[in-house]
Motif scaffolding. Structure first.
Motif, PDB file in Angstrom:
ATOM      1  N   GLU A  33       0.801  -1.230   0.000  1.00 28.70           N
ATOM      2  CA  GLU A  33       0.000   0.000   0.000  1.00 28.70           C
ATOM      3  C   GLU A  33       0.832   1.278   0.000  1.00 28.70           C
ATOM      4  N   PRO A  34       1.733   1.444  -0.963  1.00 28.50           N
ATOM      5  CA  PRO A  34       2.533   2.667  -0.958  1.00 28.50           C
ATOM      6  C   PRO A  34       1.683   3.887  -1.314  1.00 28.50           C
ATOM      7  N   THR A  35       2.072   5.034  -0.756  1.00 29.70           N
ATOM      8  CA  THR A  35       1.363   6.278  -1.085  1.00 29.70           C
ATOM      9  C   THR A  35       1.683   6.699  -2.514  1.00 29.70           C
ATOM     10  N   SER A  36       2.925   6.459  -2.918  1.00 32.37           N
ATOM     11  CA  SER A  36       3.317   6.684  -4.315  1.00 32.37           C
ATOM     12  C   SER A  36       4.613   5.904  -4.527  1.00 32.37           C
ATOM     13  N   ALA A  37       5.121   5.945  -5.763  1.00 32.00           N
ATOM     14  CA  ALA A  37       6.323   5.154  -6.037  1.00 32.00           C
ATOM     15  C   ALA A  37       7.200   5.860  -7.060  1.00 32.00           C
ATOM     16  N   VAL A  38       8.485   5.543  -7.022  1.00 36.01           N
ATOM     17  CA  VAL A  38       9.374   5.952  -8.116  1.00 36.01           C
ATOM     18  C   VAL A  38      10.052   4.693  -8.640  1.00 36.01           C
ATOM     19  N   ILE A  39      10.273   4.680  -9.949  1.00 38.84           N
ATOM     20  CA  ILE A  39      11.004   3.570 -10.561  1.00 38.84           C
ATOM     21  C   ILE A  39      12.392   4.094 -10.901  1.00 38.84           C
ATOM     22  N   ILE A  40      13.418   3.421 -10.383  1.00 38.50           N
ATOM     23  CA  ILE A  40      14.787   3.789 -10.728  1.00 38.50           C
ATOM     24  C   ILE A  40      15.308   2.730 -11.698  1.00 38.50           C
ATOM     25  N   THR A  41      15.879   3.183 -12.808  1.00 37.42           N
ATOM     26  CA  THR A  41      16.351   2.248 -13.821  1.00 37.42           C
ATOM     27  C   THR A  41      17.607   2.809 -14.476  1.00 37.42           C
ATOM     28  N   ASP A  42      18.105   2.151 -15.538  1.00 35.29           N
ATOM     29  CA  ASP A  42      19.187   2.773 -16.293  1.00 35.29           C
ATOM     30  C   ASP A  42      18.802   2.879 -17.760  1.00 35.29           C
ATOM     31  N   SER A  43      19.617   3.591 -18.508  1.00 35.72           N
ATOM     32  CA  SER A  43      19.216   3.990 -19.860  1.00 35.72           C
ATOM     33  C   SER A  43      18.987   2.809 -20.801  1.00 35.72           C
ATOM     34  N   ASN A  44      19.555   1.624 -20.477  1.00 36.65           N
ATOM     35  CA  ASN A  44      19.319   0.456 -21.340  1.00 36.65           C
ATOM     36  C   ASN A  44      18.036  -0.285 -20.985  1.00 36.65           C
ATOM     37  N   GLY A  58      -2.099  -0.263 -13.345  1.00 32.49           N
ATOM     38  CA  GLY A  58      -3.163  -1.241 -13.121  1.00 32.49           C
ATOM     39  C   GLY A  58      -3.381  -1.497 -11.639  1.00 32.49           C
ATOM     40  N   ALA A  59      -2.319  -1.297 -10.854  1.00 32.49           N
ATOM     41  CA  ALA A  59      -2.442  -1.511  -9.404  1.00 32.49           C
ATOM     42  C   ALA A  59      -2.765  -0.192  -8.693  1.00 32.49           C
ATOM     43  N   ARG A  60      -3.079   0.828  -9.479  1.00 30.45           N
ATOM     44  CA  ARG A  60      -3.440   2.157  -8.958  1.00 30.45           C
ATOM     45  C   ARG A  60      -2.336   2.807  -8.141  1.00 30.45           C
ATOM     46  N   VAL A  61      -1.112   2.576  -8.569  1.00 31.57           N
ATOM     47  CA  VAL A  61       0.017   3.260  -7.928  1.00 31.57           C
ATOM     48  C   VAL A  61       0.657   4.145  -8.982  1.00 31.57           C
ATOM     49  N   LYS A  62       0.835   5.413  -8.647  1.00 28.42           N
ATOM     50  CA  LYS A  62       1.462   6.337  -9.592  1.00 28.42           C
ATOM     51  C   LYS A  62       2.966   6.247  -9.421  1.00 28.42           C
ATOM     52  N   ALA A  63       3.676   6.069 -10.537  1.00 34.25           N
ATOM     53  CA  ALA A  63       5.135   5.960 -10.407  1.00 34.25           C
ATOM     54  C   ALA A  63       5.825   6.751 -11.509  1.00 34.25           C
ATOM     55  N   ALA A  64       6.754   7.614 -11.112  1.00 36.40           N
ATOM     56  CA  ALA A  64       7.567   8.341 -12.080  1.00 36.40           C
ATOM     57  C   ALA A  64       8.862   7.555 -12.285  1.00 36.40           C
ATOM     58  N   ILE A  65       9.414   7.627 -13.506  1.00 36.44           N
ATOM     59  CA  ILE A  65      10.623   6.853 -13.828  1.00 36.44           C
ATOM     60  C   ILE A  65      11.842   7.769 -13.861  1.00 36.44           C
ATOM     61  N   GLY A  81      22.937  11.376  -5.371  1.00 38.26           N
ATOM     62  CA  GLY A  81      22.390  12.716  -5.152  1.00 38.26           C
ATOM     63  C   GLY A  81      21.286  13.024  -6.158  1.00 38.26           C
ATOM     64  N   ASN A  82      21.503  12.645  -7.413  1.00 41.25           N
ATOM     65  CA  ASN A  82      20.488  12.903  -8.444  1.00 41.25           C
ATOM     66  C   ASN A  82      19.210  12.101  -8.177  1.00 41.25           C
ATOM     67  N   VAL A  83      19.391  10.848  -7.786  1.00 40.58           N
ATOM     68  CA  VAL A  83      18.220  10.003  -7.510  1.00 40.58           C
ATOM     69  C   VAL A  83      17.427  10.576  -6.331  1.00 40.58           C
ATOM     70  N   LEU A  84      18.145  10.977  -5.277  1.00 40.77           N
ATOM     71  CA  LEU A  84      17.463  11.522  -4.094  1.00 40.77           C
ATOM     72  C   LEU A  84      16.756  12.842  -4.439  1.00 40.77           C
ATOM     73  N   ALA A  85      17.404  13.648  -5.291  1.00 39.77           N
ATOM     74  CA  ALA A  85      16.784  14.925  -5.693  1.00 39.77           C
ATOM     75  C   ALA A  85      15.493  14.654  -6.471  1.00 39.77           C
ATOM     76  N   PHE A  86      15.518  13.600  -7.302  1.00 33.02           N
ATOM     77  CA  PHE A  86      14.315  13.216  -8.049  1.00 33.02           C
ATOM     78  C   PHE A  86      13.193  12.813  -7.076  1.00 33.02           C
ATOM     79  N   MET A  87      13.575  12.031  -6.065  1.00 29.71           N
ATOM     80  CA  MET A  87      12.569  11.587  -5.094  1.00 29.71           C
ATOM     81  C   MET A  87      11.980  12.786  -4.338  1.00 29.71           C
ATOM     82  N   GLU A  88      12.826  13.763  -4.081  1.00 32.63           N
ATOM     83  CA  GLU A  88      12.347  14.966  -3.388  1.00 32.63           C
ATOM     84  C   GLU A  88      11.381  15.745  -4.296  1.00 32.63           C
ATOM     85  N   ARG A  89      11.807  15.883  -5.566  1.00 29.07           N
ATOM     86  CA  ARG A  89      10.928  16.596  -6.522  1.00 29.07           C
ATOM     87  C   ARG A  89       9.574  15.910  -6.642  1.00 29.07           C
TER      88      ARG A  89
END
Ligand SMILES: NC(=O)c1ccc[n+]([C@@H]2O[C@H](COP(=O)([O-])OP(=O)(O)OC[C@H]3O[C@@H](n4cnc5c(N)ncnc54)[C@H](O)[C@@H]3O)[C@@H](O)[C@H]2O)c1
Ligand SMILES: [Zn+2]
Length: 358
Positions: A33-44, A58-65, A81-89
């Motif tokens: 039951e997350p409030t929201s989610a982020v997907i961390i991946t790499d360019s490939n 489909g699981a009603r969770v909003k996730a930015a990549i 630092g970049n990943v954490l800044a994204f999570m903050e944004r």
């Protein structure tokens, strides 16, 4: 599809393994039951990350990549630092969830981000390389590299679930796929004779990425890792067994300035360790030959890398696992059984290495 439960002081969680395992994402989200989610991946891996994003919808969770460049240098404090800044944004709050979609590089980086963001949020691992499925996604080690030292900065942070869908491996380059078998052979020789037999019997299917054969092998490796991690989450004792082949491997990686890949280095390191064991009369030459053949079958043929013997010896003496200058080797006794903690005379190591390098 099969499921394994990993039980550690830092958390108990399921590992879903097999073709179509990604369908477990929806029930996993229903449980977390997350409030929201982020997907961390790499360019490939962006196409796979997008598919995961769709499943989340489909699981009603909003996730930015967020995608880091596909390279080991993304395991850095700058990338963290970049990943954490994204999570903050994205305003990921304490009920949020980090979903790591990628190989061990993404897994280690996203894991550390999850462990440190707001002092720790939930992490779900979707490994997309064979190495990550059999090794790095299980056990909770997260981290980034220091300026020179690999994995110098990190923490233990167990995921809430691991989803290893073998369909994700379809696009993995051939070399990457084969090199992961160095770690698979490691589990077989050090801990699991049955797995060694399966690797022997099913080599053609496994080399062709047959889903059923892969499912069984990933399950065996994940089980071996889970057993060790359950007894020694923080790597003070039994977890050392997983270091089989890694003493000489790390020395070769460092002296080659990481031009030799980890898988090839581990294959080299296991050949060295088995010959050290043979010299000390701890195993027979049948073991040495059987392991050699197995590694060759999986595209890891014997190679004599050009490296300086003195530099290799010096690197081995500074092995991360050394205590007060004593290097503890993991040495095989028979197929399926290795022992950690062997102190080996330097002369023996030198003699074996001299033959192994050009
Ligand atoms: N945490 C642990 O316990 C642990 C254990 C072993 C290794 N590691 C770490 O794992 C890292 C290596 O992991 P790795 O071997 O998975 O490498 P990786 O994550 O760097 O991936 C290898 C390459 O394959 C690409 N890739 C990943 N999945 C793909 C797919 N499905 N299709 C096409 N391309 C794909 C990646 O973009 C990358 O270029 C190292 O940094 C190592 O230190 C951690
Ligand atoms: Zn390894």
């Amino acid at each position: 599809m099969v499921r394994l439960i990993v039980d550690t002081p830092g958390g108990t969680y399921p590992v879903h393994i097999g073709q179509g395992a990604l369908k477990e994402l929806k029930p996993t989200m229903a449980r977390l039951e997350p409030t929201s989610a982020v997907i961390i991946t790499d360019s490939n891996v962006i196409p796979l990350a997008r598919s995961v994003g769709k499943l989340l919808k489909g699981a009603r969770v909003k996730a930015a990549i967020y995608a880091v460049p596909a390279a080991e240098r993304s395991k850095s404090l700058a990338a963290l630092g970049n990943v954490l800044a994204f999570m903050e944004r994205k305003r990921l709050d304490r009920g949020g969830c980090v979903i790591a979609v990628g190989g061990g590089t993404v897994g280690d980086l996203a894991g550390l981000a999850a462990a440190t963001w707001l002092r720790g949020v939930q992490l779900v691992a979707v490994p997309t390389t064979l190495l990550a499925m059999v090794d790095s996604s299980i056990g909770g080690k997260t981290g980034v590299n220091g300026l020179r030292m690999k994995n110098a900065i990190g923490t233990f942070w167990q995921p809430a679930a691991v989803i290893s869908d073998v369909d994700c491996l379809a696009t993995l380059p051939r070399n990457r796929y084969r090199e992961a078998f160095a770690e698979v052979v490691k589990y077989a020789v050090a801990m699991d004779r049955g797995l060694f037999e399966v690797l022997h019997k099913d080599s053609e299917r496994l080399l062709a990425r047959d889903a059923d054969a892969l499912e069984a092998v990933i399950m065996s490796c994940a089980t071996a890792k889970a057993l060790v991690v359950a007894r020694d989450e923080r790597d003070h004792g039994p977890r050392a067994l997983l270091n089989y082949g890694h003493t000489a491997a790390h020395a070769l990686e460092a002296t080659s300035h990481f031009r030799v890949s980890h898988g090839r280095a581990v294959a080299f390191g296991m050949r060295v360790a088995a010959r050290v064991a043979l010299t000390l009369d701890l195993c027979t030459d049948r073991l040495v030959n059987a392991q050699d053949e197995m590694l060759s079958t999986y595209g890891l043929p014997e190679a004599t890398p050009s490296a300086s013997l003195d530099r290799m010896m010096a690197m081995i003496a500074t092995d991360k696992k050394a205590r007060r200058g004593r290097v503890a080797w993991v040495l095989p006794r028979r197929i399926g059984y290795a022992e950690a903690g062997h102190v080996v005379p330097r002369g023996v190591v030198r003699r074996v290495l001299r033959k192994a390098i050009a």
